[in-house]
Design a protein around this motif. Structure first.
Motif, PDB file in Angstrom:
ATOM      1  N   ALA A 242     -46.093-103.914 -92.769  1.00 34.73           N
ATOM      2  CA  ALA A 242     -47.001-105.049 -92.028  1.00 34.73           C
ATOM      3  C   ALA A 242     -47.165-106.175 -93.049  1.00 34.73           C
ATOM      4  O   ALA A 242     -46.929-107.440 -92.562  1.00 34.73           O
ATOM      5  N   GLN A 243     -47.330-105.854 -94.453  1.00 35.50           N
ATOM      6  CA  GLN A 243     -47.727-106.848 -95.614  1.00 35.50           C
ATOM      7  C   GLN A 243     -46.501-107.573 -95.772  1.00 35.50           C
ATOM      8  O   GLN A 243     -46.307-108.781 -96.267  1.00 35.50           O
ATOM      9  N   ILE A 244     -45.153-107.005 -95.729  1.00 40.65           N
ATOM     10  CA  ILE A 244     -43.790-107.705 -95.767  1.00 40.65           C
ATOM     11  C   ILE A 244     -43.699-108.875 -95.014  1.00 40.65           C
ATOM     12  O   ILE A 244     -43.302-110.074 -95.229  1.00 40.65           O
ATOM     13  N   ASP A 245     -44.202-108.715 -93.592  1.00 41.85           N
ATOM     14  CA  ASP A 245     -44.267-109.782 -92.982  1.00 41.85           C
ATOM     15  C   ASP A 245     -44.960-110.828 -93.218  1.00 41.85           C
ATOM     16  O   ASP A 245     -44.692-112.052 -93.038  1.00 41.85           O
ATOM     17  N   CYS A 247     -45.954-111.397 -96.277  1.00 40.34           N
ATOM     18  CA  CYS A 247     -45.307-112.243 -97.391  1.00 40.34           C
ATOM     19  C   CYS A 247     -44.391-113.161 -97.078  1.00 40.34           C
ATOM     20  O   CYS A 247     -44.098-114.211 -97.225  1.00 40.34           O
ATOM     21  N   ALA A 248     -43.431-112.962 -95.858  1.00 43.15           N
ATOM     22  CA  ALA A 248     -42.595-113.669 -95.540  1.00 43.15           C
ATOM     23  C   ALA A 248     -43.240-114.997 -94.746  1.00 43.15           C
ATOM     24  O   ALA A 248     -42.625-116.137 -95.191  1.00 43.15           O
ATOM     25  N   ILE A 249     -44.069-114.723 -93.965  1.00 40.02           N
ATOM     26  CA  ILE A 249     -44.805-116.029 -93.406  1.00 40.02           C
ATOM     27  C   ILE A 249     -45.461-116.783 -94.398  1.00 40.02           C
ATOM     28  O   ILE A 249     -45.474-118.185 -94.277  1.00 40.02           O
ATOM     29  N   VAL A 253     -39.528-115.948 -98.584  1.00 41.31           N
ATOM     30  CA  VAL A 253     -38.654-115.441 -97.555  1.00 41.31           C
ATOM     31  C   VAL A 253     -37.426-115.153 -98.404  1.00 41.31           C
ATOM     32  O   VAL A 253     -36.910-115.739 -99.101  1.00 41.31           O
TER      33      VAL A 253
END
Length: 256
Positions: A242-245, A247-249, A253
């Motif tokens: 969930a944290q990867i998403d 980070c991307a936001i 990216v």
């Protein structure tokens, strides 16, 4: 070495010592990603031409930032800083060279795309993996009585080579060791992992370089990335994903 350094050596030849000594150095290894696949598509003459077109701008970037080119190994290059002449900012100059090397590939890939369009073939895209590490190393004239060269040896060199090989695994173009990262802490750096490389028992922290300067996006994103590392190292896998998403936001990216 660069023409400016050659002139300085001519003025002060005592700075180029024969024999060996221990110095704090920065070492870089770089090579072409997917070289085997590329070579299968080209004739020997085309392959040599491509390697010359690749290694020339890579070498220019090293020499423009006060580096010494140690050797070429097929599609790979080894370079180092702070020898034979003193360079107090060797880690910074090595990282600046790496960032410029990434940009230097854009004109080459544009030319390759144009050639492919004219010939009706799919284009070759050249990417480089770059590994940098800083620390103590033995520098001096090495080889045999018949032939020798000024070069560097030691764990610092070995780790730089290992880091270059890991760029593909982590999906980044540049990997630097902790010894380099501590000397360029004002760069926009991202800690990626701790790895245990062959021949070393203790894990080492590895980083990638986003840019030379830390902008607002970096400052907003780095907190989210640090939380990701905390969850990842705590093996909280669902929260990590969930944290990867997040980070991307936040702005990081394209990092795996």
């Amino acid at each position: 070495i660069s023409p400016d350094y050659m002139k300085e050596l001519a003025r002060n030849p005592d700075q180029l010592r024969l024999g060996g000594e221990m110095r704090d150095i920065s070492v870089m290894f770089t090579d072409v990603r997917g070289f085997t696949s590329i070579s299968e598509r080209l004739t020997p003459d085309e392959l040599i031409h491509l390697m010359n077109d690749f290694l020339t701008p890579m070498s220019d970037c090293v020499m423009a930032h006060q580096g010494t080119i140690d050797k070429y190994m097929g599609d790979a290059m080894m370079a180092f800083w702070n020898a034979p002449l003193t360079d107090a900012d060797h880690a910074r100059h090595a990282c600046q060279a790496a960032l410029k090397m990434k940009l230097a590939l854009d004109p080459l890939n544009a030319a390759l795309a144009l050639q492919a369009e004219k010939s009706g073939k799919s284009p070759i895209v050249v990417r480089a993996g770059i590994g940098i590490n800083s620390g103590p190393g033995a520098v001096g004239n090495m080889g045999s009585k018949q032939r020798f060269a000024y070069s560097v040896l030691g764990d610092t060199v070995n780790l730089a080579s290992r880091l270059e090989g890991q760029t593909k695994s982590y999906g980044v173009d540049i990997l630097i060791g902790e010894g380099t990262a501590t000397q360029v802490s004002d760069f926009a750096l991202i800690e990626l992992d701790q790895i245990r490389v062959k021949g070393k028992q203790e894990p080492v922290r590895i980083y990638t370089i986003i840019a030379e300067n830390q902008d607002d996006v970096y400052h907003r994103s780095i907190a989210a990335h640090k939380e990701f590392l905390k969850l990842y190292r705590g093996q909280e896998w669902d929260a990590t994903l969930a944290q990867i998403d997040i980070c991307a936001i936040s702005g990081f990216v394209g990092l795996k």
